[in-house]
Design a protein around this motif. Structure first.
Motif, PDB file in Angstrom:
ATOM      1  N   ILE A 273      44.641  55.666  16.379  1.00 35.61           N
ATOM      2  CA  ILE A 273      43.587  56.479  16.989  1.00 35.61           C
ATOM      3  C   ILE A 273      42.296  55.670  17.069  1.00 35.61           C
ATOM      4  O   ILE A 273      41.607  55.661  18.090  1.00 35.61           O
ATOM      5  CB  ILE A 273      43.365  57.776  16.169  1.00 35.61           C
ATOM      6  N   LEU A 274      41.972  54.964  15.970  1.00 37.76           N
ATOM      7  CA  LEU A 274      40.777  54.117  15.943  1.00 37.76           C
ATOM      8  C   LEU A 274      40.864  53.036  17.008  1.00 37.76           C
ATOM      9  O   LEU A 274      39.877  52.731  17.684  1.00 37.76           O
ATOM     10  CB  LEU A 274      40.622  53.494  14.550  1.00 37.76           C
ATOM     11  N   ARG A 275      42.051  52.474  17.170  1.00 36.09           N
ATOM     12  CA  ARG A 275      42.254  51.419  18.173  1.00 36.09           C
ATOM     13  C   ARG A 275      41.948  51.936  19.570  1.00 36.09           C
ATOM     14  O   ARG A 275      41.201  51.304  20.339  1.00 36.09           O
ATOM     15  CB  ARG A 275      43.691  50.913  18.087  1.00 36.09           C
ATOM     16  N   PHE A 276      42.492  53.096  19.925  1.00 38.03           N
ATOM     17  CA  PHE A 276      42.302  53.605  21.287  1.00 38.03           C
ATOM     18  C   PHE A 276      40.890  54.128  21.523  1.00 38.03           C
ATOM     19  O   PHE A 276      40.367  54.026  22.639  1.00 38.03           O
ATOM     20  CB  PHE A 276      43.359  54.665  21.596  1.00 38.03           C
ATOM     21  N   LYS A 277      40.251  54.626  20.480  1.00 35.88           N
ATOM     22  CA  LYS A 277      38.849  55.020  20.623  1.00 35.88           C
ATOM     23  C   LYS A 277      37.982  53.791  20.863  1.00 35.88           C
ATOM     24  O   LYS A 277      37.030  53.833  21.663  1.00 35.88           O
ATOM     25  CB  LYS A 277      38.383  55.764  19.367  1.00 35.88           C
ATOM     26  N   ALA A 278      38.309  52.702  20.173  1.00 39.41           N
ATOM     27  CA  ALA A 278      37.569  51.454  20.373  1.00 39.41           C
ATOM     28  C   ALA A 278      37.738  50.953  21.799  1.00 39.41           C
ATOM     29  O   ALA A 278      36.780  50.507  22.443  1.00 39.41           O
ATOM     30  CB  ALA A 278      38.040  50.400  19.377  1.00 39.41           C
ATOM     31  N   LEU A 279      38.954  51.034  22.320  1.00 39.75           N
ATOM     32  CA  LEU A 279      39.206  50.585  23.684  1.00 39.75           C
ATOM     33  C   LEU A 279      38.452  51.448  24.697  1.00 39.75           C
ATOM     34  O   LEU A 279      37.963  50.947  25.719  1.00 39.75           O
ATOM     35  CB  LEU A 279      40.707  50.607  23.972  1.00 39.75           C
ATOM     36  N   GLU A 280      38.356  52.746  24.426  1.00 42.48           N
ATOM     37  CA  GLU A 280      37.579  53.629  25.306  1.00 42.48           C
ATOM     38  C   GLU A 280      36.114  53.207  25.330  1.00 42.48           C
ATOM     39  O   GLU A 280      35.473  53.186  26.393  1.00 42.48           O
ATOM     40  CB  GLU A 280      37.695  55.082  24.835  1.00 42.48           C
ATOM     41  N   LEU A 281      35.586  52.862  24.150  1.00 42.88           N
ATOM     42  CA  LEU A 281      34.194  52.420  24.074  1.00 42.88           C
ATOM     43  C   LEU A 281      33.972  51.153  24.895  1.00 42.88           C
ATOM     44  O   LEU A 281      32.975  51.018  25.605  1.00 42.88           O
ATOM     45  CB  LEU A 281      33.795  52.169  22.614  1.00 42.88           C
ATOM     46  N   VAL A 282      34.901  50.237  24.780  1.00 40.55           N
ATOM     47  CA  VAL A 282      34.771  48.970  25.515  1.00 40.55           C
ATOM     48  C   VAL A 282      34.731  49.230  27.018  1.00 40.55           C
ATOM     49  O   VAL A 282      33.926  48.628  27.752  1.00 40.55           O
ATOM     50  CB  VAL A 282      35.931  48.010  25.174  1.00 40.55           C
ATOM     51  N   ASP A 283      35.586  50.126  27.484  1.00 38.87           N
ATOM     52  CA  ASP A 283      35.639  50.417  28.915  1.00 38.87           C
ATOM     53  C   ASP A 283      34.358  51.057  29.427  1.00 38.87           C
ATOM     54  O   ASP A 283      34.071  51.013  30.637  1.00 38.87           O
ATOM     55  CB  ASP A 283      36.831  51.327  29.212  1.00 38.87           C
ATOM     56  N   GLN A 284      33.579  51.649  28.531  1.00 36.22           N
ATOM     57  CA  GLN A 284      32.330  52.303  28.922  1.00 36.22           C
ATOM     58  C   GLN A 284      31.122  51.372  28.830  1.00 36.22           C
ATOM     59  O   GLN A 284      30.028  51.736  29.247  1.00 36.22           O
ATOM     60  CB  GLN A 284      32.083  53.536  28.035  1.00 36.22           C
ATOM     61  N   ARG A 285      31.315  50.185  28.303  1.00 31.51           N
ATOM     62  CA  ARG A 285      30.184  49.276  28.091  1.00 31.51           C
ATOM     63  C   ARG A 285      29.615  48.779  29.423  1.00 31.51           C
ATOM     64  O   ARG A 285      30.344  48.514  30.369  1.00 31.51           O
ATOM     65  CB  ARG A 285      30.608  48.047  27.280  1.00 31.51           C
ATOM     66  N   GLU A 286      28.320  48.628  29.432  1.00 30.48           N
ATOM     67  CA  GLU A 286      27.617  47.992  30.530  1.00 30.48           C
ATOM     68  C   GLU A 286      26.775  46.855  29.951  1.00 30.48           C
ATOM     69  O   GLU A 286      26.405  46.890  28.775  1.00 30.48           O
ATOM     70  CB  GLU A 286      26.703  48.988  31.253  1.00 30.48           C
ATOM     71  N   PRO A 287      26.478  45.833  30.733  1.00 37.91           N
ATOM     72  CA  PRO A 287      25.607  44.769  30.212  1.00 37.91           C
ATOM     73  C   PRO A 287      24.281  45.347  29.738  1.00 37.91           C
ATOM     74  O   PRO A 287      23.686  46.199  30.397  1.00 37.91           O
ATOM     75  CB  PRO A 287      25.413  43.851  31.426  1.00 37.91           C
ATOM     76  N   VAL A 288      23.833  44.915  28.572  1.00 34.23           N
ATOM     77  CA  VAL A 288      22.546  45.358  28.042  1.00 34.23           C
ATOM     78  C   VAL A 288      21.439  44.688  28.846  1.00 34.23           C
ATOM     79  O   VAL A 288      21.460  43.472  29.068  1.00 34.23           O
ATOM     80  CB  VAL A 288      22.418  44.999  26.547  1.00 34.23           C
ATOM     81  N   ALA A 289      20.494  45.498  29.284  1.00 31.92           N
ATOM     82  CA  ALA A 289      19.396  44.948  30.078  1.00 31.92           C
ATOM     83  C   ALA A 289      18.525  44.045  29.218  1.00 31.92           C
ATOM     84  O   ALA A 289      18.113  44.431  28.114  1.00 31.92           O
ATOM     85  CB  ALA A 289      18.560  46.080  30.661  1.00 31.92           C
ATOM     86  N   VAL A 290      18.282  42.863  29.698  1.00 34.19           N
ATOM     87  CA  VAL A 290      17.443  41.902  28.985  1.00 34.19           C
ATOM     88  C   VAL A 290      16.172  41.694  29.796  1.00 34.19           C
ATOM     89  O   VAL A 290      16.224  41.285  30.958  1.00 34.19           O
ATOM     90  CB  VAL A 290      18.166  40.553  28.789  1.00 34.19           C
ATOM     91  N   THR A 291      15.046  42.010  29.167  1.00 31.87           N
ATOM     92  CA  THR A 291      13.760  41.806  29.834  1.00 31.87           C
ATOM     93  C   THR A 291      13.290  40.385  29.565  1.00 31.87           C
ATOM     94  O   THR A 291      12.797  40.076  28.474  1.00 31.87           O
ATOM     95  CB  THR A 291      12.712  42.817  29.337  1.00 31.87           C
ATOM     96  N   SER A 292      13.487  39.531  30.530  1.00 36.46           N
ATOM     97  CA  SER A 292      13.119  38.132  30.343  1.00 36.46           C
ATOM     98  C   SER A 292      11.608  37.962  30.372  1.00 36.46           C
ATOM     99  O   SER A 292      10.896  38.668  31.094  1.00 36.46           O
ATOM    100  CB  SER A 292      13.752  37.272  31.438  1.00 36.46           C
ATOM    101  N   SER A 293      11.151  37.020  29.575  1.00 38.15           N
ATOM    102  CA  SER A 293       9.723  36.723  29.545  1.00 38.15           C
ATOM    103  C   SER A 293       9.291  36.113  30.879  1.00 38.15           C
ATOM    104  O   SER A 293      10.026  35.313  31.466  1.00 38.15           O
ATOM    105  CB  SER A 293       9.425  35.740  28.405  1.00 38.15           C
ATOM    106  N   PRO A 294       8.116  36.482  31.366  1.00 34.58           N
ATOM    107  CA  PRO A 294       7.629  35.872  32.616  1.00 34.58           C
ATOM    108  C   PRO A 294       7.275  34.397  32.447  1.00 34.58           C
ATOM    109  O   PRO A 294       7.133  33.667  33.420  1.00 34.58           O
ATOM    110  CB  PRO A 294       6.380  36.707  32.944  1.00 34.58           C
ATOM    111  N   GLU A 295       7.130  33.973  31.172  1.00 34.35           N
ATOM    112  CA  GLU A 295       6.812  32.567  30.903  1.00 34.35           C
ATOM    113  C   GLU A 295       8.001  31.676  31.220  1.00 34.35           C
ATOM    114  O   GLU A 295       9.155  32.097  31.122  1.00 34.35           O
ATOM    115  CB  GLU A 295       6.435  32.370  29.437  1.00 34.35           C
TER     116      GLU A 295
END
Length: 729
Positions: free
Chosen positions: A3-25
Motif C-alpha cells: 500500500i505504501l509503495r502504490f501511494k508513493a507512486l501516486e505521489l510521484v505521478d502528481q509531482r510538478e517541477p518546483v518553481a525556482v526564482t532565479s536571482s536577477p544577478e
C-alpha cells in the motif's frame, strides 16, 4: 507495505517541477555573496590587520590575538548585516559528515544588558563535546574535551536554512591531548609537506619559485530518487543502498541516459543548488546526466585543494537540503543499485607555482619539459612505491561494492599516461645506457625537446584506470562518491612529497660527484622510469587478463576494506607520516581502528536490515501469494477443472517454497554468523569476519528475494521496484 509503495507512486505521478526564482544577478556577480572573502574583509577590517592576517596565512604562522579580535569583529559585523544570528565552528570529524554546534551572537554584558558579541577567542578556538565522535581509543569515553581551531586559509561563510542564517567558520578538530580527530588537520599538514618538497625541487629549474600550490577539482556523481519512493524503501533509508531488487528489463544498456536531456524536475533542482553553491563560493561549472538512469554529475572548476575539499563537503550538504525542497533524495552511496553503474568522485589533482607554472604541463622550451618530466615521473614512482597505501585511502564498505565492477577502476593501483607519454618514458628507458656528458645537448639527445606543449588531446581517456594523467593533471578516479576527499589527498600529497625528497637527495648526490645538473636529473628520472614501469598500464583495467598480469608484476589486488586498511599501519606508512608530521603512530593506529569499526558497523546494519526485510516483509508476502495459488488450485480441483496446465501452478508453489526456505535458512545462518563475529575482540578480525562470513550471506538471500519479485503478483510486492526507482521522476 505494498500500500505504501502504490501511494508513493501516486505521489510521484502528481509531482510538478518546483518553481525556482532565479536571482536577477549574473552568476559571476552572485559568486561568493555569502563568503567572508577578501572583498568582505577589505570592507570591514582595518588595512593594517588585514595585511597581518594575509602574512600569517602566507607564512603559516599563528594569527596574533589582536588580529583575531579584529577578524572576529569584522566577521560579526558582516554576518549580522546579512541576517545571521548564530555562528558555529564547522568541522569534519571522522564520521564522514560535517559537524557544527550553533552559538548565538546574543549575549548579556556585565550590566545584564543584551548585546551582540563575538570575540577573537571564540573565533580561534571552541570546545565542543568530543565524547561521541570516533577517536579510535585515543581517549576514554568519559573524557569529553576536544578543541576546534580556526583554519584561516578557508574563508567563513553563511549557511542559510528556512528562517535562520548561521556564520560557519571552517576549523580543525583535535583531542585534548592534541591528536587530530578530523580529516582537515592531516590534509593541511600534507599540503605543507608537499609544498616544501616541491619548492626545493623547483629550485633546480627556477630560483624565483617560493610557493607551490596544490589544486584540486572534484567531480561529484550522485543518484536522485523521489523522496516518496525513497521513504517506501527501508533499505535505502537505513543503508543508502537497495539490498534487494531485480534488474528492470531496461537499465543502462541502450546508453541513452548519458549526456541526455535533463528531466525538468531534476533541472529545477540543479538550478537551485547551483545558485546556492554560487553564493557560497563553490565554482560549479558542469552538470549532466551520467550513464545510469537517474544518475547525474556536477563538477566545479579547480581551486586550492583545502578549499576544494571544504567546498565538496559543503556541496553535498547543500544538495541534500535543496533536494528536500524538490521532493528528491540525493543518493551519494557508491553503489545504491545493483546492475547499473555506481558513483565515484574523480579527484583532478595538480600543482602550480607562484610564478604561474603548472608543474604537470609541458612547456615550450626543453628546460620546461624537463621540469614537467621531473614532477610527472616522480608522481608515478610515488604511486608505484606506495600503491597499497593509496588503495587504503579510498577503502570503505560502500566503495567495495563499486571498485572492480565494470564502471569503476579496479582495486589494483595502476597509472595510465597515454600512448604518447608512454612512448616518451619508454624512450628514456631505452636510452638508459646512452652516456650523457656535460657537453651534450641532453634535451635533443633524449627527445625531451619533442614533447608538445599541449597534451590535452594527444591521447584517449582510459576510464578503467584508477590514476590517470589527463593532459595537465592527474585524476584519481577510485575515490568513492560519499567519501571525504581529504583521506585520499592526504596520502597522495604525502607520498609525492616523500618521493620528491628522495629525488632531490639522489640528484644532489650526483651533483656532489661533479655531474652536470641536467645530466644528474635525467639519470635519476631514468632510474625511476625503469623501477616504476610495472605500475604503468594502458589497457583495460576491467579485464581478467589485467588482474593476472598485475599479479605477475607484483601489484597488489586487495578487494576488501579490512585487508586493504592494513597498509595504513605498515611500518613504511608509520615512518612516512611521522617523518612529515602528518600522523603520529598513535593517530595512525586510531584511524585504522576507526575505519575498521565503521566498516563492520555498516555491514552489521545492512545485515540487520536485510534480515528484517526478508523475514518480516518478503516471506509473509510470498506466503500470502503462495496461499492464493493454493486456494486457486484447490478451487479448480473442486470444480473438476484441473488439467495438465495446472502443473504450472504446482511448480510455482514449489518454487516459492524453495526460495522461502533459502531466505529463512540463509537469514538464520547470517544471524548466527553475526553473533559469532560480535564475540571476536580484535577489531580487525571482527571486521574480516563480517566481510567474509556475515556479508557472504547477502548474495544468496538477495538472489532468492529477487526471484520471488518476478513470481509474486505486482500488486502484492511490498518494495518499490527498480523500474520505479530508476525511471520515475
Amino acid at each position: 507495505m505494498s500500500i505504501l509503495r502504490f501511494k508513493a507512486l501516486e505521489l510521484v505521478d502528481q509531482r510538478e517541477p518546483v518553481a525556482v526564482t532565479s536571482s536577477p544577478e549574473s552568476r559571476s556577480a552572485a559568486f561568493g555573496k555569502n563568503v567572508f572573502n577578501l572583498e568582505a574583509m577589505r570592507a570591514t577590517m582595518p588595512g593594517s590587520y588585514l595585511k597581518k592576517l594575509e602574512a600569517s596565512i602566507k607564512e603559516g604562522t599563528p594569527v596574533e590575538r589582536s588580529v583575531a579580535d579584529a577578524v572576529a569583529s569584522a566577521m560579526k559585523t558582516w554576518a549580522t548585516a546579512k541576517g545571521a544570528t548564530h555562528y558555529t565552528h564547522w568541522f569534519q570529524p571522522l564520521t564522514g559528515a560535517t559537524a557544527e554546534k550553533h552559538d548565538s551572537f546574543f549575549d548579556l554584558n556585565s550590566d545584564g544588558q543584551p548585546v551582540e558579541n563575538f570575540k577573537g577567542s571564540a573565533l580561534v578556538q571552541q570546545e565542543p563535546d568530543a565524547s561521541s565522535f570516533p577517536n579510535g581509543g585515543i581517549r576514554n569515553t568519559f573524557e569529553a574535551r576536544g578543541y576546534t581551531a580556526w583554519d584561516p586559509t578557508s574563508p567563513a561563510f553563511i549557511l542559510e536554512a528556512p528562517g535562520t542564517k548561521t556564520l560557519c567558520i571552517p576549523t580543525i578538530f583535535v583531542a585534548y591531548t592534541g591528536e587530530a580527530l578530523d580529516y582537515k588537520a592531516p590534509l593541511l599538514k600534507s599540503l605543507a609537506a608537499l609544498e616544501k618538497a616541491a619548492v626545493d625541487v623547483c629550485q633546480y629549474f627556477d630560483k624565483d619559485v617560493q610557493r607551490v600550490n596544490t589544486t584540486l577539482g572534484i567531480e561529484q556523481e550522485y543518484f536522485l530518487v523521489d523522496k516518496a519512493l525513497y521513504d517506501a524503501r527501508p533499505d535505502l533509508v537505513m543503508t543508502q543502498r537497495t539490498l534487494f531488487g531485480h534488474a528492470p528489463a531496461k537499465g543502462q544498456q541502450l546508453e541513452d541516459h548519458y549526456f541526455g536531456s535533463i528531466p525538468s524536475r531534476v533541472h529545477a533542482f540543479m538550478v537551485e543548488f547551483e545558485e546556492e553553491g554560487t553564493k557560497l563560493g563553490i565554482p560549479l561549472r558542469t552538470r549532466h546526466n551520467e550513464v545510469a538512469p537517474n544518475q547525474f554529475e556536477c563538477a566545479p572548476t579547480f581551486e586550492d585543494a583545502n578549499l576544494a575539499v571544504d567546498h565538496n563537503q559543503l556541496l553535498m550538504d547543500v544538495m541534500d537540503r535543496v533536494a528536500e525542497r524538490h521532493h528528491f533524495k540525493v543518493l551519494l552511496h557508491e553503489k545504491p543499485f545493483a546492475g547499473v553503474n555506481g558513483s565515484g568522485k574523480h579527484n583532478n589533482w595538480a600543482m602550480s607555482t607562484d610564478t604561474g607554472v603548472n608543474l604537470f604541463a609541458p612547456g615550450k622550451r626543453p628546460k620546461e619539459n624537463l621540469q614537467f618530466l621531473t614532477f610527472f615521473i616522480t608522481t608515478i614512482k610515488a604511486v608505484h612505491t606506495y600503491g597499497e597505501l593509496l588503495r587504503a585511502s579510498i577503502a570503505s564498505a560502500s566503495n567495495d561494492h563499486r571498485l572492480g565492477a565494470n564502471e569503476a577502476p579496479p582495486a589494483i593501483m595502476s597509472v595510465f599516461v597515454g600512448s604518447m607519454l608512454d612512448n616518451v618514458l619508454n624512450e628514456l628507458e631505452r636510452t638508459a645506457k646512452l652516456p650523457l656528458d656535460k657537453g651534450d645537448n641532453i634535451y635533443l639527445k633524449l627527445g625531451i625537446d619533442k614533447i608538445p606543449a599541449i597534451l590535452l588531446d594527444n591521447t584517449d581517456r582510459n576510464r578503467t584506470s584508477p590514476f590517470a594523467f589527463t593532459g595537465n593533471k592527474f585524476e584519481l578516479r577510485a575515490v568513492g562518491s560519499s567519501a571525504n576527499c581529504s583521506s585520499a589527498m592526504t596520502v597522495l600529497n604525502a607520498i609525492v612529497a616523500e618521493q620528491l625528497i628522495d629525488f632531490k637527495q639522489a640528484v644532489d648526490a650526483q651533483l656532489a660527484q661533479g655531474k652536470k645538473k641536467e645530466v644528474a636529473i635525467v639519470d635519476v628520472l631514468r632510474e625511476y622510469v625503469i623501477s616504476s614501469k610495472d605500475v604503468r598500464f594502458e589497457g583495460n583495467g576491467y579485464s581478467q587478463e589485467w588482474k593476472e598480469e598485475a599479479a605477475r608484476r607484483g601489484l597488489a589486488n586487495v578487494a576488501t576494506t579490512p585487508q586493504a586498511l592494513d597498509a595504513l599501519i605498515a611500518p613504511e606508512a608509520e615512518t612516512l607520516f611521522a617523518k612529515h608530521g602528518i600522523f603520529s603512530p598513535v593517530e595512525l593506529h586510531a584511524r585504522h581502528e576507526i575505519l575498521l569499526e565503521e566498516y563492520l558497523k555498516k555491514i552489521q546494519i545492512e545485515s540487520r536490515v536485510m534480515g528484517d526485510l526478508a523475514i518480516n516483509h518478503i516471506i509473509p508476502t510470498a506466503v500470502a501469494y503462495q496461499t492464493k495459488l493454493i486456494n486457486n488450485l484447490c478451487g479448480l480441483r473442486e470444480l473438476g477443472l484441473e488439467d495438465e496446465h495446472s502443473q504450472v501452478t504446482v511448480d510455482t508453489i514449489k518454487a516459492i517454497s524453495r526460495y522461502i526456505a533459502t531466505i529463512k535458512t540463509e537469514s538464520d545462518t547470517m544471524l548466527n554468523s553475526r553473533k559469532a563475529a560480535n564475540k571476536i575482540e580484535d577489531t580487525r578480525e571482527r571486521a574480516i569476519a563480517y566481510c567474509e562470513t556475515v556479508k557472504g550471506h547477502f548474495d544468496p538471500i538477495r538472489r532468492a528475494v529477487d526471484k520471488l519479485e518476478l513470481m509474486v503478483a505486482d500488486e502484492d510486492w511490498p518494495l518499490v521496484k527498480y523500474r520505479e526507482l530508476l525511471f520515475r521522476h
